[in-house]
Design an enzyme around this catalytic site. Structure first.
Site, mmCIF file in Angstrom:
data_model
loop_
_atom_site.group_PDB
_atom_site.id
_atom_site.type_symbol
_atom_site.label_atom_id
_atom_site.label_comp_id
_atom_site.label_asym_id
_atom_site.label_seq_id
_atom_site.Cartn_x
_atom_site.Cartn_y
_atom_site.Cartn_z
ATOM 1 N N HIS A 1 0.907 -1.157 0.000
ATOM 2 C CA HIS A 1 0.000 0.000 0.000
ATOM 3 C C HIS A 1 0.936 1.193 0.000
ATOM 4 C CE1 HIS A 1 -3.611 2.256 2.064
ATOM 5 N NE2 HIS A 1 -3.218 2.815 0.946
ATOM 6 N N LEU A 2 0.811 2.052 -1.000
ATOM 7 C CA LEU A 2 1.812 3.096 -1.227
ATOM 8 C C LEU A 2 2.159 3.895 0.021
ATOM 9 C CD1 LEU A 2 3.640 4.650 -3.148
ATOM 10 C CD2 LEU A 2 1.685 6.092 -3.752
ATOM 11 N N HIS A 3 3.412 3.874 0.406
ATOM 12 C CA HIS A 3 3.845 4.631 1.573
ATOM 13 C C HIS A 3 5.330 4.951 1.507
ATOM 14 C CE1 HIS A 3 4.912 0.476 2.589
ATOM 15 N NE2 HIS A 3 5.765 0.948 3.487
ATOM 16 N N PHE A 4 5.691 6.052 2.151
ATOM 17 C CA PHE A 4 7.077 6.413 2.381
ATOM 18 C C PHE A 4 7.294 6.341 3.887
ATOM 19 C CE2 PHE A 4 8.255 8.231 -1.753
ATOM 20 C CZ PHE A 4 7.005 8.407 -2.322
#
Lengths: 437, 403
Positions: free
Chosen positions: A236-239
């Site tokens: 799940h898109l994350h930085f």
């Protein structure tokens, strides 16, 4: 299909391995069951997109700037969650040191980070995998784990709303805590959380990350990204981001310039560092820098090359590191000795910050060991040059996508630093004209 | 702002006798002196040579941080190296691209050294010498730069000295400056290479430039050492004894100086747990001067009507190594009392053990200074966070140089 077994890091107190039931959970999460009427502080930042003047980006550069507002917000909220007991351990109670030597690798003894659980299987041969709602994702975290919403401002100024409603339709981006922190302030930046984007970089999301780095205005607050296949555990898109007020070894590595793009972005390769990688800096605008990096990442994704990204120096320097360790591990090519350390070389490790779970490894940590581990992560010189060729073909095709080269300089008001002295500012670079104030 | 300027003047005047400025004015070199203990690590002295080189006036430079001379072409890694040298309180010599007031970039050799107190070994000032690096002259591309560039070079006496005399002469003769300017302007016209000034190509200082920097900085240090003796606050170029009475390294002081709220650090390992750091805002809130609070236990803030059970609560939390928030009646120096929403928290260093306690004060009822809307409680916690990061990080690395 290549897979490796590892115990994933627990980033949320609500992270479980088995599939969740979709109906109301009563745990105050971010899904439809609980989101209605939920509120969260909202921080909106002014997007800096002006041409870099001779005096640096921000107005208040004349002194050591005071702690920026975003910095204060993040630190305050994080300390609040710490005092509320939301973290699995107190990371400041974990011993840490800079390993003596030329490079200054950083080691931490953290026995509590890794659980003694049964390892999960991770597919490591595909960098692009579709989002799977059945698996853990960030809409399943408890609302108390989310610190604030982070959005560009509609007006031209920073605004803070301590009690803003969460408007799902608006697709906000949020900052949440990592309950197994590597260092103080370890958070997750989740762009457009409700869109449930898979872990892959796109231009808009990367710009958000750079904006955050610039807004925090703290060279010791860095953001990182791991692609799938390069030790991202959640699709799940994350930085990620945290504070560490010492330089990372990767930041100290000398560089050799390869080229400067049309948008003013300078790309160099690192020298004298165990992992081969590219450094992006400069750019006429933050967007130019952002697009150069994200286009490179997209190229790697499309070519199924796992990679990590480090955003440092308040968003002024970005490191792109293609890697192959997971593949090697799956193919049984990594020595048992290295595997035993259970260090998964993701962006922080590659940058030179190693979290070690065994006291023995911590005490015996040396520059040679660290180097040896990281050297295993690096692409070979030949492969690295091949990958570079792919990247340059993708991005250096003359146009960065925003028709640059003839960028009209911003009107002089934009340049004015807050202090009263006005002076002619020269725009260095491709532009031909001198802007006088 | 007045008090900041006052601090800056004091930084120099308290430490060095009045003749020091005159002595420093004798040097033609470009140099600055900065004070890491003042919030913002500002410049407290700039030589006339430096002002000439950079094109700024004294008022534009005093009180500012060195980063105002940086710009887009300045190598970020070099900036980081300088930051690190300051943090580790050690000398550094590095090639750096700076920008003058008019925006023109120039390469110089940056040579910086710390100045230590003879008495307790802490860093009092940093001295930085800047030697412009003169290389084959090239014109800047674009209109109108050629002449401009020539003019700039004319004004920079030191650069001219280098090319024309080829030796290290201290005196700058103003007539010869004009003469040299003409010679150089001619040079740049004759220079066939009309490419852009490649600011990105790093310029390396040669041996003579390095020697010049080292000599200059030695001379400056001699002056400072000499003129500090008569004030009774001697300095020296090498760190002597580190009589470690809870001394905070200058890097920690610089970091803590970024925090604008009222707070103190106390050291539980020293007898009677004294204050080892007090922010400017704390001094303003309580009315005391820094040397009146450092080394003392916080109890001097309590008075006749302070609730003893609150004091006990604080003591207990400290004993249990836990954070606490209390509302306590405190007294300023002038005996006026105020309600203090005090938050105390243990602060660990890199060993993982408690090194300090931080106490963050909020004066109850005071108009919310923070225009941006963080609640007072959130601001308090942010101070705790910032202090925790600073103390942990800055105790991790190579210890300050003992030289």
């Amino acid at each position: 299909m290549l897979r490796i077994k590892r115990v994933p890091t627990v980033v949320s107190n609500y992270q479980k391995e088995e599939a969740e039931d979709q109906k109301g959970c009563g745990r105050n999460c971010l899904r439809n069951c609980c989101i209605k009427g939920a509120k969260l502080p909202l921080y909106t930042y002014k997007r800096i997109n002006k041409i870099v003047s001779g005096k640096g980006l921000l107005g208040h550069e004349d002194k050591e700037p005071p702690v920026a507002f975003l910095d204060s917000l993040l630190l305050g909220e994080w300390e609040d969650r710490m005092q509320r007991g939301l973290f699995r351990y107190d990371v400041t109670a974990c011993e840490t040191k800079v390993i003596p030597g030329e490079h200054g690798f950083i080691a931490q003894l953290n026995e509590g980070r890794h659980l003694k659980k049964r390892p999960t299987e991770f597919r490591v041969d595909k960098v692009l995998q579709p989002f799977d709602g059945n698996k853990f994702n960030f809409t399943k975290v408890g609302q108390e784990e989310v610190l604030f919403q982070f959005e560009p401002s509609e007006d031209d100024e920073v605004q803070f709303f301590p009690d803003a409603p969460i408007d799902v339709e608006n697709s906000p981006s949020v900052v949440a805590i990592n309950v197994s922190p590597i260092e103080y302030g370890h958070v997750l930046l989740i762009p457009r959380i409700f869109e449930c984007l898979p872990q892959r970089i796109d231009r808009e999301s990367f710009l958000l990350a750079l904006d955050m780095a610039a807004e925090a205005a703290n060279p010791y607050f860095r953001l990182g990204y791991n692609s799938l296949g390069a030790f991202a555990t959640i699709n799940h898109l994350h930085f990620q981001a945290y504070y560490l007020a010492v330089p990372f070894p990767i930041e100290k590595a000398p560089t050799k310039k390869i080229t400067t793009l049309d948008g003013g972005v300078k790309i160099s390769e690192m020298l004298n560092y165990p992992v081969r990688g590219l450094v992006f800096e400069g750019g006429n605008t933050l967007q130019d820098l952002s697009d150069a990096v994200s286009d490179s990442c997209i190229c790697l994704q499309v070519n199924n090359i796992p990679y990590n990204v480090l955003i440092s120096d308040c968003g002024k320097r970005v490191f792109l590191l293609p890697q192959c360790y997971a593949e090697k591990q799956a193919l049984g090519e990594v020595s048992a000795e290295l595997l035993d350390t259970q260090v998964n070389p993701a962006v922080w490790e590659i940058s030179g910050h190693m979290v070690l779970k065994r006291k023995k490894d911590y005490e015996e940590a040396s520059e040679e060991n660290a180097w040896r581990l990281l050297a295993e992560v690096s692409l070979s010189e030949e492969r690295f040059q091949e990958v570079n060729a792919l990247i340059f073909e993708a991005i250096a095709g003359g146009d960065n996508g925003n028709g640059n080269g003839n960028v009209t300089p911003q009107p002089p008001e934009e340049f004015n630093p807050i202090d009263k002295s006005s002076h002619p500012t020269m725009v260095v670079g491709n532009q031909e004209c001198l802007v006088l104030q | 702002m007045e008090s900041q300027l006052g601090l800056i003047e004091q930084s120099f005047n308290v430490r060095y006798s009045v003749w020091a400025r005159e002595a420093l004015d004798e040097f033609p070199d470009n140099f600055t002196i900065t004070d890491p203990s003042i919030s913002g690590h500002p410049i407290v002295f700039a030589s006339w040579g430096f002002l000439k080189m950079s094109g700024y006036s004294k008022e534009e430079v005093i009180g500012k941080n060195g980063r105002i001379f940086q710009g887009p072409g300045t190598n970020r890694r070099s900036v980081m190296e300088i930051r690190e040298a300051i943090r580790q309180e050690r000398p550094i010599q590095i090639n750096l691209l700076n920008y003058r007031k008019d925006g023109t970039p120039f390469w110089m050799l940056f040579h910086m050294r710390p100045v230590f107190s003879k008495e307790d070994g802490r860093v009092i000032h940093f001295v930085a010498v800047q030697v412009p690096i003169l290389r084959k002259l090239r014109r800047l591309s674009g209109s109108g730069f050629g002449g401009r560039n020539g003019v700039n070079l004319c004004e920079d006496g030191s650069m001219l000295r280098e090319t024309v005399f080829g030796s290290c002469r201290r005196e700058v003769c103003s007539d010869s400056v004009v003469e040299l300017g003409r010679v150089l302007a001619l040079d740049s016209v004759l220079d066939s290479d009309n490419g852009e000034l490649e600011v990105e190509e790093p310029c390396e200082a040669n041996d003579s430039e390095k020697l010049r920097a080292a000599t200059a900085i030695n001379n400056i240090l001699s002056v400072l050492t000499h003129y500090s003796e008569s004030t009774g606050r001697s300095v020296c170029g090498k760190r002597g004894s580190l009589s470690g009475m809870g001394l905070l390294g200058s890097s920690l002081i610089i970091s803590l100086g970024r925090i604008k709220q009222s707070f103190v650090l106390t050291d539980p390992h020293l007898p009677d747990m004294p204050i080892v750091y007090a922010s400017d805002a704390f001094l303003k809130l309580t009315g005391y001067a820094r040397d009146e609070v450092l080394g003392r236990n916080c109890r001097f803030l309590s008075g006749v009507d302070t609730d003893s059970s609150t004091l006990f609560q604080i003591k207990e939390s400290i004993r249990m190594e836990q954070a606490c928030t209390v509302r306590i009646l405190n007294y300023r120096k002038d005996n006026n009392s105020f309600w203090n929403l005090l938050h105390i928290s243990p602060v660990r260093n890199a060993t993982g053990k408690i090194a300090y306690f931080v106490g963050v004060q909020i004066e109850e009822g005071c108009r919310n200074q923070d225009r941006q809307g963080l609640s007072p409680e959130m601001r308090q916690l942010s101070v705790v966070g910032a202090v925790k990061v600073a103390v942990r990080s800055l105790s991790m690395g190579a210890s300050p140089s003992k030289s």
